[in-house]
Design an enzyme around this catalytic site. Sequence first.
Site, PDB file in Angstrom:
ATOM      1  N   LYS A 130       0.725  -1.054  -0.005  1.00 47.28           N
ATOM      2  CA  LYS A 130       0.176   0.036  -0.141  1.00 47.28           C
ATOM      3  C   LYS A 130       0.675   1.252   0.022  1.00 47.28           C
ATOM      4  O   LYS A 130       0.433   2.117  -0.701  1.00 47.28           O
ATOM      5  CB  LYS A 130      -1.321   0.411   1.142  1.00 47.28           C
ATOM      6  CG  LYS A 130      -1.892  -1.162   1.349  1.00 47.28           C
ATOM      7  CD  LYS A 130      -2.879  -0.870   2.667  1.00 47.28           C
ATOM      8  CE  LYS A 130      -2.206  -0.893   3.888  1.00 47.28           C
ATOM      9  NZ  LYS A 130      -1.662  -2.191   4.145  1.00 47.28           N
ATOM     10  N   ARG A 135      -8.973   0.917   9.587  1.00 44.82           N
ATOM     11  CA  ARG A 135      -8.426  -0.324   9.836  1.00 44.82           C
ATOM     12  C   ARG A 135      -9.355  -1.178  10.512  1.00 44.82           C
ATOM     13  O   ARG A 135      -9.041  -2.361  10.876  1.00 44.82           O
ATOM     14  CB  ARG A 135      -7.247  -0.249  10.645  1.00 44.82           C
ATOM     15  CG  ARG A 135      -5.608  -0.815   9.816  1.00 44.82           C
ATOM     16  CD  ARG A 135      -4.824  -0.793  10.841  1.00 44.82           C
ATOM     17  NE  ARG A 135      -3.535  -1.132  10.560  1.00 44.82           N
ATOM     18  CZ  ARG A 135      -2.671  -0.599   9.877  1.00 44.82           C
ATOM     19  NH1 ARG A 135      -2.603   0.575   9.151  1.00 44.82           N
ATOM     20  NH2 ARG A 135      -1.296  -1.281   9.649  1.00 44.82           N
ATOM     21  N   ARG A 141      11.936  -6.212   4.840  1.00 43.19           N
ATOM     22  CA  ARG A 141      11.549  -4.895   4.746  1.00 43.19           C
ATOM     23  C   ARG A 141      12.540  -3.958   5.659  1.00 43.19           C
ATOM     24  O   ARG A 141      13.069  -4.249   6.805  1.00 43.19           O
ATOM     25  CB  ARG A 141      10.350  -4.447   5.161  1.00 43.19           C
ATOM     26  CG  ARG A 141       9.948  -3.144   4.909  1.00 43.19           C
ATOM     27  CD  ARG A 141       8.412  -2.930   4.839  1.00 43.19           C
ATOM     28  NE  ARG A 141       7.581  -3.061   6.052  1.00 43.19           N
ATOM     29  CZ  ARG A 141       6.270  -3.014   6.061  1.00 43.19           C
ATOM     30  NH1 ARG A 141       5.584  -2.606   5.023  1.00 43.19           N
ATOM     31  NH2 ARG A 141       5.686  -3.240   7.108  1.00 43.19           N
ATOM     32  N   ARG A 171      11.809  -1.923  11.197  1.00 44.10           N
ATOM     33  CA  ARG A 171      10.858  -1.464  12.343  1.00 44.10           C
ATOM     34  C   ARG A 171      10.596  -2.683  13.230  1.00 44.10           C
ATOM     35  O   ARG A 171      10.744  -3.880  13.134  1.00 44.10           O
ATOM     36  CB  ARG A 171       9.455  -1.191  11.621  1.00 44.10           C
ATOM     37  CG  ARG A 171       9.531   0.053  11.000  1.00 44.10           C
ATOM     38  CD  ARG A 171       8.309   0.076   9.728  1.00 44.10           C
ATOM     39  NE  ARG A 171       6.892  -0.488  10.621  1.00 44.10           N
ATOM     40  CZ  ARG A 171       5.892  -0.444   9.910  1.00 44.10           C
ATOM     41  NH1 ARG A 171       5.923   0.052   8.578  1.00 44.10           N
ATOM     42  NH2 ARG A 171       4.679  -0.929  10.530  1.00 44.10           N
ATOM     43  N   ARG A 190       0.470  -8.982  13.930  1.00 42.21           N
ATOM     44  CA  ARG A 190      -0.340  -7.997  13.067  1.00 42.21           C
ATOM     45  C   ARG A 190      -1.429  -8.621  12.040  1.00 42.21           C
ATOM     46  O   ARG A 190      -2.339  -8.157  11.731  1.00 42.21           O
ATOM     47  CB  ARG A 190       0.639  -7.238  12.390  1.00 42.21           C
ATOM     48  CG  ARG A 190       1.406  -6.055  13.313  1.00 42.21           C
ATOM     49  CD  ARG A 190       2.836  -5.430  12.913  1.00 42.21           C
ATOM     50  NE  ARG A 190       2.425  -4.704  11.654  1.00 42.21           N
ATOM     51  CZ  ARG A 190       3.400  -4.506  10.739  1.00 42.21           C
ATOM     52  NH1 ARG A 190       4.492  -4.679  11.081  1.00 42.21           N
ATOM     53  NH2 ARG A 190       3.086  -3.650   9.704  1.00 42.21           N
TER      54      ARG A 190
END
Length: 219
Positions: free
Chosen positions: A18, A93, A132, A165, A176
């Site tokens: 996204k 969300r 990531r 992160r 998550r």
Amino acid sequence: MPSKPTYIVLLGPPASGKGTQAARLCEELELPHIASGDLFRENFKHETELGAKAKAYIDRGALVPDDITIAMVMKRLGRPDCAQGAILDGFPRTIPQAKALDTALAEQGFRVSITPYIAVPDEVIIERVSGRRVCRTCGETYHVKYYPPQEAGLCDQDGGELYQRDDDKPETVRERLKVYWEQTSPLIDYYRKQSTLVEIDGNQPIDAVTKDLRAVFGA
Ligand code: AMP
Ligand code: ZN
């Protein structure tokens, strides 16, 4: 009469692309990219009260409570650069967030225009998130294998240090994803009922996803 603003809501699991896609499309669509996760991270960086409240939730992979999140995003949407609309990434969300957005827009005679849903299987998400890396300076994201920077550990744009992160660590990612399926995936049906949903195959190379999104926007 000026045309009504365009509100695009990007749906999809964490690391479905996204943010990457919004960053690519915001210039050509001339809309600001509003990412709720980035707004929270800016708040940490500036050590605000809101950042302090949100941090414990984010660190354990939970959602920040709706009232805090809604207030933060609505404030951002009220800024002048959002007069023509926005690309929303990571918000809403939950169903209450989606309803709050609908209500706030309806008060001004507006509505969500389109909600592309970038679908990616869970196994792929876990692999993507574990690789990531994010630039400390500009927030640009990379992947150690699929989208590496030219020089390992450094941002191509500004040479900033790349970091992982805390919430991209494997245990947190599983949490998550669980939260995504429980609390966020009901939005797929919510927007399908509003006839704004368009499903995009997110398990393709980045450029192919951008091409599919462009086709949706007629860009
Ligand atoms: P993201 O960068 O979109 O993956 O967001 C990082 C984290 O920020 C999420 O795992 C949540 O803890 C929090 N967050 C971001 N957006 C929202 C939202 N709309 N509602 C609640 N929590 C959010
Ligand atoms: Zn950078």
